[in-house]
Design a protein around this motif. Sequence first.
Motif, PDB file in Angstrom:
ATOM      1  N   ARG A   5       0.837  -1.208   0.000  1.00  0.00           N
ATOM      2  CA  ARG A   5       0.000   0.000   0.000  1.00  0.00           C
ATOM      3  C   ARG A   5       0.870   1.255   0.000  1.00  0.00           C
ATOM      4  N   GLU A   6       1.957   1.194   0.765  1.00  0.00           N
ATOM      5  CA  GLU A   6       2.858   2.345   0.841  1.00  0.00           C
ATOM      6  C   GLU A   6       3.515   2.612  -0.524  1.00  0.00           C
ATOM      7  N   VAL A   7       3.913   1.528  -1.193  1.00  0.00           N
ATOM      8  CA  VAL A   7       4.504   1.685  -2.528  1.00  0.00           C
ATOM      9  C   VAL A   7       3.485   2.325  -3.468  1.00  0.00           C
ATOM     10  N   TYR A   8       2.266   1.810  -3.456  1.00  0.00           N
ATOM     11  CA  TYR A   8       1.212   2.366  -4.310  1.00  0.00           C
ATOM     12  C   TYR A   8       0.949   3.833  -3.951  1.00  0.00           C
ATOM     13  N   ARG A   9       0.917   4.104  -2.638  1.00  0.00           N
ATOM     14  CA  ARG A   9       0.615   5.467  -2.189  1.00  0.00           C
ATOM     15  C   ARG A   9       1.653   6.451  -2.719  1.00  0.00           C
ATOM     16  N   ARG A  10       2.902   6.023  -2.694  1.00  0.00           N
ATOM     17  CA  ARG A  10       3.973   6.912  -3.177  1.00  0.00           C
ATOM     18  C   ARG A  10       3.806   7.200  -4.679  1.00  0.00           C
ATOM     19  N   VAL A  11       3.553   6.161  -5.455  1.00  0.00           N
ATOM     20  CA  VAL A  11       3.442   6.358  -6.905  1.00  0.00           C
ATOM     21  C   VAL A  11       2.141   7.099  -7.230  1.00  0.00           C
ATOM     22  N   ALA A  12       1.057   6.707  -6.578  1.00  0.00           N
ATOM     23  CA  ALA A  12      -0.229   7.375  -6.824  1.00  0.00           C
ATOM     24  C   ALA A  12      -0.128   8.854  -6.475  1.00  0.00           C
ATOM     25  N   GLY A  13       0.533   9.160  -5.361  1.00  0.00           N
ATOM     26  CA  GLY A  13       0.702  10.549  -4.959  1.00  0.00           C
ATOM     27  C   GLY A  13       1.483  11.330  -5.999  1.00  0.00           C
ATOM     28  N   ALA A  14       2.496  10.682  -6.544  1.00  0.00           N
ATOM     29  CA  ALA A  14       3.339  11.372  -7.529  1.00  0.00           C
ATOM     30  C   ALA A  14       2.570  11.707  -8.796  1.00  0.00           C
ATOM     31  N   VAL A  15       1.705  10.804  -9.232  1.00  0.00           N
ATOM     32  CA  VAL A  15       1.008  11.044 -10.511  1.00  0.00           C
ATOM     33  C   VAL A  15      -0.423  11.538 -10.312  1.00  0.00           C
ATOM     34  N   GLY A  16      -0.743  11.892  -9.077  1.00  0.00           N
ATOM     35  CA  GLY A  16      -2.021  12.547  -8.828  1.00  0.00           C
ATOM     36  C   GLY A  16      -3.235  11.642  -8.867  1.00  0.00           C
ATOM     37  N   VAL A  17      -3.070  10.401  -8.460  1.00  0.00           N
ATOM     38  CA  VAL A  17      -4.215   9.490  -8.407  1.00  0.00           C
ATOM     39  C   VAL A  17      -4.632   9.329  -6.943  1.00  0.00           C
ATOM     40  N   ASP A  18      -5.919   9.419  -6.706  1.00  0.00           N
ATOM     41  CA  ASP A  18      -6.462   9.301  -5.356  1.00  0.00           C
ATOM     42  C   ASP A  18      -6.447   7.837  -4.932  1.00  0.00           C
ATOM     43  N   MET A  19      -5.704   7.542  -3.873  1.00  0.00           N
ATOM     44  CA  MET A  19      -5.612   6.143  -3.418  1.00  0.00           C
ATOM     45  C   MET A  19      -6.979   5.567  -3.042  1.00  0.00           C
ATOM     46  N   ALA A  20      -7.895   6.442  -2.671  1.00  0.00           N
ATOM     47  CA  ALA A  20      -9.225   5.952  -2.297  1.00  0.00           C
ATOM     48  C   ALA A  20      -9.918   5.294  -3.492  1.00  0.00           C
ATOM     49  N   LYS A  21      -9.450   5.620  -4.698  1.00  0.00           N
ATOM     50  CA  LYS A  21     -10.082   5.059  -5.895  1.00  0.00           C
ATOM     51  C   LYS A  21      -9.412   3.762  -6.353  1.00  0.00           C
TER      52      LYS A  21
END
Lengths: 365, 338
Positions: free
Chosen positions: A234-250
Amino acid sequence: MSAVPSGPVVGVIGANGFIGNRIVEMLHLGGRHEVRPIVRQASGLALASRFALAGRVADAFDEAATEAALRGCDIVVHALAGDHRTIVGTVATVYRAAERAGCRRLVYLSSAMVHGQSPPPGCDDATPLSHKQPIRYNLSKIKAEERLFALRGRGRLEAVALRPGIVFGPRSQWIGGLADSLLSGEAYLIDGGVGLCNAIYIDNLVEAIVRCFDAPAADGEAFLLGEAETPSWREVYRRVAGAVGVDMAKVPSLGFTPPVPGLMDRVDEWRQSAPVRAALDALPKSLSRGLGAFWAASGALPPPRPKGPNPTLEMALLQRAQHVPRWDRARRLLGHAPSVPADEAWRRTRAWLAFAGYTTRGDDG
Amino acid sequence: MNAGMGIAIAGCGAVTREYYLSALLSRRDKASLLGVYDRDAASMTAVARHFPEARCVDSFEALMALGANLVIVASPPSVHAEQAIAALGAGSHVLCEKPMALGLDAATAMANAARAAGRLLAVNMVRRHLPATRIVERLIATGGLGPLQRIRAFEGGPFRWPIRDQSYFSPAVSGGGILADIGTHIVDLLSLWFEEPSFVRYEDDAMGGLEVNALLHLQCRGVPAVLRLSRDWERPNAVELELERGMICWRAEDITGVELRLTDGGGPMRVEENAAFTFEEAFGAQIDAMVDAIAGGPARLCTAQEALPTVALIERAYRERELMTMPWLQPMEAAGVG
């Protein structure tokens, strides 16, 4: 590059891949090593052509060509990725070619997946490898290591195998590929992504590779690698999602039950296999297009996968990992001590996403 | 098309194999391939075997002796000028692959040679023949979308062009990397659609060799145009033309259509024509245009004279290049680059 190389001459087989490219880049710009990129097709030298380097074109299955490409090298790094046939089939050809070319040591890029995507508790370099694994890649790497060390047993060329886990950083599919799937809505977490990701930053892996060039106790050994910190998926995803502007909630969290493959899946697997694809690529375009149309019309293909998340067994096993292998032996015998801390590794990774053309937000979620 | 137009090809590498071959095969009743020349005999034979009438020759001079009306120069860029000038001097018309030459001096000498010989010299800016780029041209020409506001383009992905050998990556042979290759096409299209863009700034990642990533800043009709090119990492290809009343988005792999999004509402709409057209057919259209022009008719061509500003712009970009910031490099590596 201004420094005059004083270290060994290093041939990198698979220099166009994610890891191979960074080895070439770090060694060349580091100035201590003369590095020789070796690729299967001339087009594979594109990335290495940024530097004034004398690359070579040699198919790793072709022993004579590989020997010629390696002549003058002290060290050979086998960083070739591929399917089962490539992983298993090129170990012997590269070993023998390097031996005849007069190389001193071969560093083979294996994988921590030899212990499975969800390794058992307490797993370390002494843990026996299991041949009963559902992921073929793991079995391919086990077989390749077995071949390598059998060859070492009766050959002169020293051999070391490294077993990194999830190698991330600029140009990693675990980063760029994940960014793509997050942006396209195909990304998913399994069970919330609470499992552990056995991540290692690419530069820390390359440092370990370089340590293998001379470490006296490394010959004939395989080493698991890791880092001080182990993030969750989840942390790995959160870092990449944050970088490219994707909401982790989605990003959906899914369960996973392995499907039973049907006949059509097996036919499609055969059709997608490297030898069949190579044969199709060799046909004139008009004929290969015709064959494609025939396949499509024959009804022999499985229905296209629905858009959106399509969880796989491999990802399910990875994201359900409760343990990561211990890598004390690499620390002890190789001196493996990752020099790029996690925060800096992620800063560089995010910056690469912007460089590569992703619209980045600059935060890490 | 003139029946019996005699054609000769210099260079039997990837572009000849992949595209000219099928274009000429589909025009056998109208044009004949008299001969081919390549320093690599196997490549030459592989092309010639499709044309029983074609001769394989062992020198460019021998190719000229065949007396072709039209010579296609598809050799490495380093010999474009030499071969094109020789062909023009021998009385042939010339279709030259891009990049036209390694620099403006050589390209100008080619254009001068064509004028002196009274022969046609054109550069194969093949994208001009795609239905998609023609749609863009018409949409712009109507003026209905208003003044241009901004241009952004990304094109690239891992390099997969089936080159024969690594000399392709030699600066002395190719004259450049992704900028000379794909950048030439995009600059040419901007010149066609709007006006010749002017140079602002250029960065790439070459460190003693050829660039695989490039960032070119231009001005076109007084507004910024930013071209990001890559042989490295795949991102969606898109040339985005932002105008006052709408945006045109063309993806390079989309041969026949573009996406149009109007500012005053509505979702994106696809504008398409000639849906069955293929990229190979654009090469055929280029040959047709050459033959029509040789016969004195109107034709959609990029003449040597018209290509010179693009050559000049690319040359200036390389001359004034700055190193891209590569944020993953460690301090010691960055020092090595400097």
